[in-house]
Design an enzyme around this catalytic site. Structure first.
Site, PDB file in Angstrom:
ATOM      1  CB  THR A  13       0.152   8.769   4.996  1.00  0.00           C
ATOM      2  OG1 THR A  13      -0.643   8.875   6.179  1.00  0.00           O
ATOM      3  CG2 THR A  13       1.443   8.049   5.315  1.00  0.00           C
ATOM      4  CB  ILE A  14       1.051   8.398   0.031  1.00  0.00           C
ATOM      5  CG1 ILE A  14       0.978   7.051   0.780  1.00  0.00           C
ATOM      6  CG2 ILE A  14       1.868   8.277  -1.262  1.00  0.00           C
ATOM      7  CD1 ILE A  14       2.295   6.503   1.282  1.00  0.00           C
ATOM      8  N   GLY A 111      -3.356   1.221  -3.229  1.00  0.00           N
ATOM      9  CA  GLY A 111      -4.713   0.947  -2.737  1.00  0.00           C
ATOM     10  C   GLY A 111      -5.727   0.800  -3.852  1.00  0.00           C
ATOM     11  CB  SER A 140       0.757  -1.901  -1.532  1.00  0.00           C
ATOM     12  OG  SER A 140       1.450  -3.123  -1.372  1.00  0.00           O
ATOM     13  CB  CYS A 141       4.088   0.103   1.852  1.00  0.00           C
ATOM     14  SG  CYS A 141       2.624  -0.525   2.707  1.00  0.00           S
ATOM     15  CG  HIS A 195       0.655  -8.785   0.988  1.00  0.00           C
ATOM     16  ND1 HIS A 195      -0.087  -9.447   1.932  1.00  0.00           N
ATOM     17  CD2 HIS A 195       0.617  -7.486   1.323  1.00  0.00           C
ATOM     18  CE1 HIS A 195      -0.548  -8.583   2.821  1.00  0.00           C
ATOM     19  NE2 HIS A 195      -0.143  -7.383   2.478  1.00  0.00           N
ATOM     20  CG  HIS A 221       4.263  -3.317   6.772  1.00  0.00           C
ATOM     21  ND1 HIS A 221       3.021  -3.409   7.324  1.00  0.00           N
ATOM     22  CD2 HIS A 221       4.149  -2.386   5.778  1.00  0.00           C
ATOM     23  CE1 HIS A 221       2.186  -2.581   6.700  1.00  0.00           C
ATOM     24  NE2 HIS A 221       2.851  -1.945   5.764  1.00  0.00           N
ATOM     25  CD  GLN A 302       3.886   2.020   8.288  1.00  0.00           C
ATOM     26  OE1 GLN A 302       4.822   1.259   8.445  1.00  0.00           O
ATOM     27  NE2 GLN A 302       3.430   2.798   9.258  1.00  0.00           N
TER      28      GLN A 302
HETATM   29  P1  NAD Z   1      -4.488   9.139   3.798  1.00  0.00           P
HETATM   30  O1  NAD Z   1      -5.832   8.849   4.328  1.00  0.00           O
HETATM   31  O2  NAD Z   1      -3.378   9.437   4.740  1.00  0.00           O
HETATM   32  O3  NAD Z   1      -4.568  10.343   2.762  1.00  0.00           O
HETATM   33  C1  NAD Z   1      -5.574  10.445   1.808  1.00  0.00           C
HETATM   34  C2  NAD Z   1      -5.806  11.912   1.494  1.00  0.00           C
HETATM   35  O4  NAD Z   1      -6.837  12.012   0.510  1.00  0.00           O
HETATM   36  C3  NAD Z   1      -6.289  12.722   2.704  1.00  0.00           C
HETATM   37  O5  NAD Z   1      -5.669  13.993   2.637  1.00  0.00           O
HETATM   38  C4  NAD Z   1      -7.801  12.821   2.482  1.00  0.00           C
HETATM   39  O6  NAD Z   1      -8.342  13.979   3.079  1.00  0.00           O
HETATM   40  C5  NAD Z   1      -7.844  12.930   0.958  1.00  0.00           C
HETATM   41  N1  NAD Z   1      -9.123  12.548   0.385  1.00  0.00           N
HETATM   42  C6  NAD Z   1     -10.087  11.749   0.874  1.00  0.00           C
HETATM   43  N2  NAD Z   1     -11.119  11.644   0.021  1.00  0.00           N
HETATM   44  C7  NAD Z   1     -10.791  12.421  -1.042  1.00  0.00           C
HETATM   45  C8  NAD Z   1     -11.441  12.740  -2.262  1.00  0.00           C
HETATM   46  N3  NAD Z   1     -12.639  12.220  -2.563  1.00  0.00           N
HETATM   47  N4  NAD Z   1     -10.811  13.572  -3.121  1.00  0.00           N
HETATM   48  C9  NAD Z   1      -9.598  14.092  -2.855  1.00  0.00           C
HETATM   49  N5  NAD Z   1      -8.923  13.825  -1.706  1.00  0.00           N
HETATM   50  C10 NAD Z   1      -9.518  13.000  -0.833  1.00  0.00           C
HETATM   51  O7  NAD Z   1      -4.130   7.900   2.861  1.00  0.00           O
HETATM   52  P2  NAD Z   1      -2.682   7.381   2.485  1.00  0.00           P
HETATM   53  O8  NAD Z   1      -2.214   6.472   3.564  1.00  0.00           O
HETATM   54  O9  NAD Z   1      -1.808   8.515   2.058  1.00  0.00           O
HETATM   55  O10 NAD Z   1      -3.034   6.437   1.246  1.00  0.00           O
HETATM   56  C11 NAD Z   1      -3.169   6.945  -0.063  1.00  0.00           C
HETATM   57  C12 NAD Z   1      -2.931   5.818  -1.050  1.00  0.00           C
HETATM   58  O11 NAD Z   1      -1.595   5.331  -0.861  1.00  0.00           O
HETATM   59  C13 NAD Z   1      -3.846   4.591  -0.876  1.00  0.00           C
HETATM   60  O12 NAD Z   1      -4.047   4.014  -2.141  1.00  0.00           O
HETATM   61  C14 NAD Z   1      -3.011   3.671  -0.025  1.00  0.00           C
HETATM   62  O13 NAD Z   1      -3.373   2.315  -0.171  1.00  0.00           O
HETATM   63  C15 NAD Z   1      -1.626   3.934  -0.594  1.00  0.00           C
HETATM   64  N6  NAD Z   1      -0.508   3.617   0.311  1.00  0.00           N
HETATM   65  C16 NAD Z   1      -0.575   3.919   1.648  1.00  0.00           C
HETATM   66  C17 NAD Z   1       0.490   3.579   2.459  1.00  0.00           C
HETATM   67  C18 NAD Z   1       0.445   3.843   3.937  1.00  0.00           C
HETATM   68  O14 NAD Z   1       1.065   3.121   4.679  1.00  0.00           O
HETATM   69  N7  NAD Z   1      -0.223   4.858   4.419  1.00  0.00           N
HETATM   70  C19 NAD Z   1       1.627   2.976   1.925  1.00  0.00           C
HETATM   71  C20 NAD Z   1       1.686   2.737   0.549  1.00  0.00           C
HETATM   72  C21 NAD Z   1       0.604   3.058  -0.246  1.00  0.00           C
END
Ligand code: NAD
Length: 344
Positions: A13-14, A111, A140-141, A195, A221, A302
Site C-alpha cells: 500500500t505505502i 508501524g 503513522s497515518c 496515537h 479514518h 490512510q
Molecule cells: P502492506 O502489507 O500493504 O505492504 C508491505 C509490503 O512489504 C508488501 O509488498 C509485502 O509483500 C512486503 N513484505 C513483507 N514482508 C517483507 C520482508 N520480510 N521483506 C521485504 N518486503 C516484505 O503494508 P503497508 O500498509 O504498505 O504498510 C507498510 C508500513 O507503512 C507499515 O509500517 C505500516 O504501519 C505503515 N503505514 C501503513 C498505512 C496504511 O494504511 N496501510 C498508513 C500509514 C503507514
C-alpha cells in the site's frame, strides 16, 4: 546536480505510492523496489518499468513465474543513497542492520517503534530536525494527520491541551483478513490509545490524550478533536490558518461532502489515481471556537496521507531542500490542493 538514488523495500500500500511519487520528482531517481513474492504487485511494477529486486531465497520463484529480477536487496542497497522501508510494521527494524552495513540512509514507516530512527518526522512540525539524519521514521497515518492540523493551529496560539477521538477504518480495501465486519471495537479499551504517545514522539511536551475505536469501513479514518489553547482566538482565525496551510483542505458539508464516502467520491471525480487523498480533510462546518476552546472533525485517507512526508523525508536526510521548498515541489508534483472544497 546528481539526482538522489532511492530504493524501496516493500511494494504494498505505502511502497507503491511512494515509488510512483518518487518517479515524479526531478531531483530523485527510483533505482528499484524489493518484492519478496511474485504476486500481482510484482507484475504491476514490471508493467510500470520499475526494476524489481528480491531476497536471495525468492529469485527462483520469480524466474519460475517469468518475472526477471535485477538482483537481490543487497544489490539494490549497493546502488542507492536512501532506502524507503515500507515493509509491514516491525519488519523494518529487522532490516536496519542491513541498511547500516551498506551505509544507506533509511526512511521507516509508522508501524515501526520510534526507537528505530534518529527522529520521528512530520514535515509541518519538525522538518529541520531530520536534516542530514541517517534514520528517519515517518509517523503513522493518524499521527501524520493529527500533527498537520495541530502544528498549523499552533502557528496562531500555543496549544495547552488536546483531547481526541480516533475512529479507525477496519482495513485497507485490499485486505481480506482484517475486520471487524459487524462491530465497533474499542482500540484499545483503555486510555490513552497509542496515537497520543506517537504524537509525542514529535511534539514531546504536548498534553494530549486520545481514545480510539475501529469501525467496519475501509475508506478513511475520522478524528474528533478538542483543543484548549493558551489564548483566545476567533473562528475566522482557525478557518484562515487551515485554509492557508499546505496539505489541508476544508470540505463543505453543505455542498454534499458530509461523509467519508462523499469525500472519496469527490476525489474520484477529480481523477485521483486509486482515489488517493494525501491532503488532510477538515470539515469546514465542524470548526467551532469558544474563546480558547477549538473543536473540529477531520478525515484521513490512510493509504496516501504519508506519501508527501516520505518524499520530504528523503529531501531532509539528503539536505536537498528547505522545508518550504520541499513542500512546494512535492505538492506541485503530486497535484495536491488546499483551501475549501469543492472547487470550481
Ligand atoms: P502492506 O502489507 O500493504 O505492504 C508491505 C509490503 O512489504 C508488501 O509488498 C509485502 O509483500 C512486503 N513484505 C513483507 N514482508 C517483507 C520482508 N520480510 N521483506 C521485504 N518486503 C516484505 O503494508 P503497508 O500498509 O504498505 O504498510 C507498510 C508500513 O507503512 C507499515 O509500517 C505500516 O504501519 C505503515 N503505514 C501503513 C498505512 C496504511 O494504511 N496501510 C498508513 C500509514 C503507514
Amino acid at each position: 546536480m546528481a539526482r538522489v538514488r532511492v530504493g524501496i523495500n516493500g511494494f504494498g500500500t505505502i511502497g507503491k505510492r511512494v515509488a510512483e511519487a518518487i518517479m515524479l520528482q526531478n531531483d530523485m531517481e527510483l533505482v528499484g523496489v524489493v518484492k519478496t513474492k511474485p504476486d500481482y504487485a510484482a507484475y504491476y511494477a514490471v508493467s510500470r518499468g520499475i526494476p524489481l529486486y528480491t531476497i536471495k531465497e525468492s529469485i527462483r520463484e520469480f524466474e519460475e513465474n517469468g518475472i526477471s529480477v535485477k538482483g537481490t536487496i543487497e544489490d539494490l542497497l549497493g546502488e542507492v543513497d536512501v532506502v524507503v522501508d515500507a515493509t509491514p510494521g516491525g519488519v523494518g527494524e529487522k532490516y536496519k542492520p542491513l541498511y547500516e552495513k551498506h551505509g544507506v540512509k533509511a526512511i521507516f514507516q509508522g508501524g515501526e517503534e520510534a526507537r528505530v530512527a534518529d527522529v520521528s518526522f512530520s514535515t509541518l512540525c519538525n522538518y529541520e530536525e531530520a536534516l542530514g539524519k541517517n534514520y528517519v521514521r515517518v509517523v503513522s497515518c493518524n499521527t501524520t494527520a493529527l500533527l498537520r492540523s495541530l502544528c498549523a493551529l499552533s502557528s496562531i496560539a500555543k496549544i495547552a491541551s488536546v483531547r481526541a477521538t480516533i475512529i479507525r477504518r477496519a482495513a485497507d480495501p485490499k485486505e481480506i483478513k482484517r475486520g471487524p465486519v459487524n462491530a465497533i471495537v474499542p482500540n484499545p479499551a483503555k486510555v490513552p490509545s497509542h496515537h497520543a504517545l506517537d504524537v509525542k514522539t514529535v511534539l514531546r511536551d504536548l498534553d494530549i490524550v486520545t481514545m480510539a475505536a475501529v469501525v467496519p469501513t475501509t475508506l478513511m479514518h475520522v478524528h474528533i478533536i478538542y483543543v484548549r489553547l493558551g489564548s483566545k482566538v476567533t473562528r475566522e482565525d482557525v478557518v484562515s490558518v487551515f485554509e492557508n496551510t499546505p496539505r489541508i483542505v476544508l470540505a463543505k458539508a453543505s455542498a454534499g461532502l458530509k461523509s467519508t464516502a462523499e469525500v472519496v467520491e469527490y476525489f474520484r471525480d477529480l481523477g485521483r489515481k486509486r482515489y488517493d487523498i494525501p491532503e488532510l480533510v477538515v470539515w469546514l462546518e465542524s470548526i467551532t471556537v469558544n474563546g480558547d476552546e477549538v473543536m473540529w472533525m477531520q478525515a484521513v485517507h490512510q493509504e496516501s496521507i504519508v506519501v508527501p512526508e516520505n518524499i520530504d523525508a528523503i529531501r531532509a536526510v539528503t539536505k536537498l531542500a528547505s522545508r518550504d521548498e520541499t513542500i512546494r515541489v512535492t505538492d506541485e508534483s503530486l497535484g495536491l490542493i488546499r483551501g475549501v472544497i469543492p472547487k470550481l
